[in-house]
Motif scaffolding. Structure first.
Motif, PDB file in Angstrom:
ATOM      1  N   ALA A 149       0.833  -1.201   0.000  1.00 29.23           N
ATOM      2  CA  ALA A 149       0.000   0.000   0.000  1.00 29.23           C
ATOM      3  C   ALA A 149       0.871   1.254   0.000  1.00 29.23           C
ATOM      4  O   ALA A 149       0.606   2.216  -0.733  1.00 29.23           O
ATOM      5  CB  ALA A 149      -0.936  -0.005   1.209  1.00 29.23           C
ATOM      6  N   VAL A 150       1.929   1.253   0.816  1.00 25.99           N
ATOM      7  CA  VAL A 150       2.853   2.392   0.839  1.00 25.99           C
ATOM      8  C   VAL A 150       3.558   2.527  -0.512  1.00 25.99           C
ATOM      9  O   VAL A 150       3.741   3.641  -1.023  1.00 25.99           O
ATOM     10  CB  VAL A 150       3.880   2.233   1.983  1.00 25.99           C
ATOM     11  CG1 VAL A 150       4.942   3.327   1.904  1.00 25.99           C
ATOM     12  CG2 VAL A 150       3.180   2.285   3.339  1.00 25.99           C
ATOM     13  N   ALA A 151       3.937   1.401  -1.112  1.00 27.03           N
ATOM     14  CA  ALA A 151       4.587   1.438  -2.428  1.00 27.03           C
ATOM     15  C   ALA A 151       3.665   2.070  -3.469  1.00 27.03           C
ATOM     16  O   ALA A 151       4.104   2.881  -4.294  1.00 27.03           O
ATOM     17  CB  ALA A 151       4.984   0.028  -2.862  1.00 27.03           C
ATOM     18  N   MET A 152       2.380   1.715  -3.434  1.00 26.78           N
ATOM     19  CA  MET A 152       1.421   2.291  -4.375  1.00 26.78           C
ATOM     20  C   MET A 152       1.218   3.782  -4.115  1.00 26.78           C
ATOM     21  O   MET A 152       1.030   4.570  -5.048  1.00 26.78           O
ATOM     22  CB  MET A 152       0.092   1.544  -4.283  1.00 26.78           C
ATOM     23  CG  MET A 152       0.141   0.105  -4.787  1.00 26.78           C
ATOM     24  SD  MET A 152       0.469  -0.006  -6.557  1.00 26.78           S
ATOM     25  CE  MET A 152      -1.096   0.576  -7.217  1.00 26.78           C
ATOM     26  N   ALA A 153       1.274   4.177  -2.847  1.00 23.87           N
ATOM     27  CA  ALA A 153       1.133   5.592  -2.509  1.00 23.87           C
ATOM     28  C   ALA A 153       2.319   6.392  -3.036  1.00 23.87           C
ATOM     29  O   ALA A 153       2.153   7.474  -3.619  1.00 23.87           O
ATOM     30  CB  ALA A 153       1.016   5.751  -0.995  1.00 23.87           C
ATOM     31  N   VAL A 154       3.523   5.875  -2.853  1.00 25.20           N
ATOM     32  CA  VAL A 154       4.732   6.554  -3.343  1.00 25.20           C
ATOM     33  C   VAL A 154       4.708   6.636  -4.868  1.00 25.20           C
ATOM     34  O   VAL A 154       5.073   7.662  -5.460  1.00 25.20           O
ATOM     35  CB  VAL A 154       5.995   5.830  -2.845  1.00 25.20           C
ATOM     36  CG1 VAL A 154       7.242   6.382  -3.527  1.00 25.20           C
ATOM     37  CG2 VAL A 154       6.118   5.957  -1.333  1.00 25.20           C
TER      38      VAL A 154
END
Length: 346
Positions: A149-154
């Motif tokens: 989820a953090v990877a997709m946000a970045v």
């Protein structure tokens, strides 16, 4: 006896497939009761991996090696978890699902390492985040719910699809008050938000991440501080959502503004709420499961990408929970029978 031959482009790929001290190949041999060895190809450059065994077993082992070859060619080492995962998928007749796995990179870390979905479940989770405005990722620890989820946000921030990233968790242990801990607000909430910091530092680097936090492009805060806000053009992640109350979950979901996306992650087997308190995540999954543009994806223990023992631990606890529920149900039946409340009418 059947013999299957898989051509390998070079010795480096062969070494990755076999693994350190041939541990990967031994796992495949043990799983399918086949013999596997490599040999140099005389007629052309490269190696061949040979599989010998019963027809069906050799076919499945060859399918596993073919998938591991694909991973090895991408210049990636192959951990034992990956080998076990592929063996399990092939054994269960889900090889077609594996073939759908793409080589698409979710994000690039600060050190240039590509982040990719490692399981079919992770691939479906990433696809759900791309397609829906709100996604709930539910499943056991170690499945990559928060990290992806953090990877997709970045990725969305780098593509200028959003203007800020907001990460939040419920601080259940401190009752959302946090007052008794020493230090300022940041010092009080850091212990609860550390996993989110770790993921961001991996993606962006500590210095770049700190600069973005100073500019409020990235905000990390406890869930209580979301009340009363409208979050536009943001990628919002609510982590450890199993520890929210229904009221907190409703409050969070209604913060969503224009141009925003939200991902909610949690493990319903690790709720830290007081006994008898309903989980906001469990209730949200039940209430919102049929609403368009809300994706709900449930991971299984097979999607665990941490140490292979984590998967065994999860399965052991699930078995223990089932046994407890069975004993409780039997005890209840005995009790009901003893007090006459279930007597048959004559």
């Amino acid at each position: 006896m059947a013999k299957k031959i898989i051509k390998i482009p070079d010795n480096t790929v062969t070494l990755r497939i076999f693994g350190s001290f041939d541990k990967n190949i031994r796992r495949v041999q043990d799983a399918f009761d086949v013999r596997i060895y490599n040999r140099a190809r005389e007629e052309e450059e490269g190696d061949s991996i040979v599989i010998e065994g019963e027809e069906g077993a050799a076919d499945m082992a060859a399918s596993v090696i073919a998938y591991l070859k694909k991973v090895a060619i991408l210049n990636e080492d192959i951990p034992e978890q990956t080998v076990d995962y592929v063996i399990g998928m092939i054994s269960d007749g889900q090889g077609q699902e594996l073939s759908k796995m793409s080589d698409d990179c979710v994000c690039i870390t600060a050190k240039g390492r590509p982040i990719k979905a490692k399981t079919v479940g992770q691939r479906k989770y990433v696809d759900a985040i791309q397609k829906n405005t709100i996604v709930m990722g539910v499943g056991p620890a170690g499945t990559g719910k928060t990290y992806l989820a953090v990877a997709m946000a970045v990725k969305a921030l780098r593509a200028h699809q959003i203007t800020r990233i907001i990460l939040t968790r419920p601080a259940v242990e401190a009752g959302e008050r946090l007052g008794f801990l020493p230090g300022d607000l940041q010092s009080k909430i850091d212990p609860y938000l550390r996993p989110l910091y770790d993921a961001l530092y991996d993606m962006l680097g500590m210095e770049n991440c700190s600069r973005l936090m100073e500019k409020m492009t990235i905000e990390i805060a406890p869930l209580a501080y979301m009340r009363g806000r409208t979050l536009d053009d943001s990628f919002i992640i609510l982590d450890e959502a199993q520890n929210t109350t229904p009221e907190q979950m409703k409050m969070f979901l209604t913060r969503l503004g224009n141009g925003s996306k939200a991902v909610v992650t949690g493990d319903l087997t690790q709720t830290d709420l007081p006994f008898g308190q309903r989980s906001g995540l469990a209730e949200a999954v039940r209430i919102l499961k049929n609403i368009d543009d809300i994706g709900i994806y449930e991971f299984s223990e097979r999607d665990v990408v941490r140490h292979r023992l984590v998967q065994k631990i999860i399965l052991a606890y699930e078995k223990n929970d089932r046994e407890k529920r069975t004993k409780a149900a039997r005890a209840y039946k005995v009790h009901r029978s003893a007090d006459g409340s279930k007597r048959k009418k004559t």
